[in-house]
Enzyme design. Structure first.
Site, PDB file in Angstrom:
ATOM      1  CG  ASN A 209      -7.838 -21.855  33.015  1.00 30.72           C
ATOM      2  OD1 ASN A 209      -7.741 -21.113  32.053  1.00 30.72           O
ATOM      3  ND2 ASN A 209      -8.863 -22.676  33.168  1.00 30.72           N
ATOM      4  N   GLY A 258     -13.790 -15.104  39.362  1.00 29.23           N
ATOM      5  CA  GLY A 258     -14.836 -16.068  39.721  1.00 29.23           C
ATOM      6  C   GLY A 258     -15.070 -16.978  38.538  1.00 29.23           C
ATOM      7  CB  CYS A 261     -12.498 -22.076  34.414  1.00 28.58           C
ATOM      8  SG  CYS A 261     -13.501 -22.906  33.201  1.00 28.58           S
ATOM      9  NE  ARG A 329     -21.080 -22.773  36.441  1.00 26.35           N
ATOM     10  CZ  ARG A 329     -20.764 -23.563  35.413  1.00 26.35           C
ATOM     11  NH1 ARG A 329     -20.391 -24.802  35.632  1.00 26.35           N
ATOM     12  NH2 ARG A 329     -20.809 -23.116  34.178  1.00 26.35           N
TER      13      ARG A 329
END
Ligand code: UDX
Length: 433
Positions: A209, A258, A261, A329
């Site tokens: 990530n 955004g 994660c 989120r």
């Protein structure tokens, strides 16, 4: 057919549970949130995810999936227990493990036969060992168990495909036999399976990530340079992507990443690095650039509309953090709307899926019914989410409805020349003008 219990019915848990049921297993999904379980028992998905509800119905009809809030019932015939609970951001950017800890404790206090406990939540390196400790110290009687880390790489909006066709399955454990048993659950997917130790598996998730977030911040930095030098970052990225060593994925410049994660995981990795005495210089730059991209939208508006945004009406086209989800989120829309409100602008918003969420997250913005309603009376529109339905808007109509034809394209969805020919004052990201 194996008996699988999944704890947590968020994105990861629900997709995992429904996915395993679809592979022919007997799955029980547990959540401590009764309202979610009631919805699921009624065949309704609490999250918006293309294809998920159909798959849920199919497996409910086949009696392969059930839902409960009761640990006793959930663990009764389980061979595998997947922990897929949330790991929200803690006060200092670290991952908050309270839900993982609670799940581990409940498993320990309920288990009556040997179990393989598989952790799918994104957790700091070392959490697998911690979960094993919690289970052994909270067991009512000593019963064998093994902890396996199996990080999840699914993306919102394409989670079903990501479950059924993963690029790889990563498994980490100190117990080779347990890892092999979990590997068997995935064999029919014919994906490469990597078996390693617990900590390495946990790190693969963060490193993946963080690397993707780094690519985004890298191309955003290149975009900002392109903008000053008169180059077009879209074509630069296309040219770079042809190099097989680079590839074209995750090179779309814009208003930054955004979602649930990337922001949280990059911060958590940086936090882990600092607490273990290393200096995560690159990760810090990745986060700084991401924040800077959001602020640039305001700067572009001020450059065109003047420094005072008071009394200006700004329309946000797209509110979800990315298309095909209603998730807001860490969505750029949230930060940008708040920034505009602080500057006393009137903010309107429209999103094809996130209107219910937006009404809660951004109560101070006016929600429009559709894109043309949004454009009505605006001094500027800002495209924040690259929904397909925004690709074919009638731009002449949009322009005729606006008070001033200013268009900031935060996702480089449109052709600058076409937009200028329509009479817009158009600014993309990193597209030299
Ligand atoms: C991500 C990872 O892809 C997934 O493997 C992991 O399990 C969870 O985090 P997700 O958050 O669903 O998935 O979204 P993703 O499609 O990866 O996009 C993340 C963010 O990066 C979005 O805000 C998106 O708009 C942004 N992005 C992505 C860019 O700004 N540019 C790009 O080129 C790609």
């Amino acid at each position: 057919m194996r008996n699988i219990t999944v704890i947590g019915t968020g994105y990861v848990g629900l997709v995992t549970g429904v996915g395993f049921a679809d592979l022919g297993n007997q799955v029980c999904c547990l959540d401590i949130d009764e309202s979610k379980i009631k919805m699921l028992q009624a065949g309704k998905s609490p999250i918006y995810e293309p294809g998920l509800e159909e798959m849920l119905h199919r497996n409910m009809q086949g009696h392969r999936i059930s839902f409960t809030t009761d640990y006793e019932a959930a663990l009764e015939s389980a061979e595998f227990v997947f922990i897929a609970v949330g790991t929200p951001e803690g006060v200092d950017g670290e991952a908050d493990l309270k839900y993982v800890g609670q799940a581990a404790k409940s498993i320990a206090q309920t288990m009556k036969h040997p179990l393989i406990v598989v952790n799918k939540s994104t957790v700091p390196v070392g959490t697998g060992d911690w979960v094993a400790d919690i289970i052994s110290t909270n067991q009512l009687q000593p019963i064998d168990f093994a902890v396996v880390s199996n990080p999840e790489f699914l993306r919102e909006g394409s989670a079903i495909i990501d479950f059924t066709s993963p690029d790889r399955v990563v498994l980490g454990s100190l117990h080779a036999e347990a890892a092999n048993k979990v590997a068997e659950l995935y064999l029919s997917l014919r994906a490469p399976i990597i078996i390693t130790d617990l900590r390495t598996a946990e790190m693969i998730k963060y490193a993946s990530n963080a690397f993707l977030a780094t690519r985004i911040s890298f191309i955003n930095e290149i975009a900002n340079i392109c903008e000053q030098l008169g180059a077009d970052v879209k074509e630069v990225a296309a040219g770079m992507g042809k190099d097989k060593r680079i590839g074209h994925y995750f090179l779309d410049a814009g208003i930054g990443y955004g979602g649930s994660c990337f922001p949280k995981d990059v911060k958590a990795l940086a936090h882990m690095a600092i607490t273990h005495g290393t200096h995560p210089q690159l990760l810090k730059a990745v986060m700084d650039i991401n924040h800077y991209q959001r602020t640039q939208v305001g700067q572009k508006l001020r450059d065109i509309l003047g420094n005072k945004l008071k009394d200006k009406v700004i329309g946000l086209l797209g509110l979800a953090f990315k298309p095909n989800t209603d998730d807001m989120r860490e969505a750029p829309a949230v930060e940008i709307a708040r920034m505009l409100i602080r500057e006393h602008a009137t903010v309107k918003g429209y999103d094809p899926a996130a209107m219910v969420v937006a009404a809660k997250v951004l109560p101070d913005i006016q929600l429009a019914k559709e894109p043309y309603d949004l454009a009505e009376g605006c001094d500027a529109l800002i495209l924040l989410t690259e929904w397909n339905e925004f690709k074919h808007l009638d731009m002449a109509r949009i322009k005729s409805l606006m008070r001033q034809p200013v268009f900031i394209d935060g996702r480089n969805l449109y052709q600058p020349d076409t937009m200028r020919n329509h009479g817009f004052t158009y600014r993309g990201i990193g597209r030299g003008y």
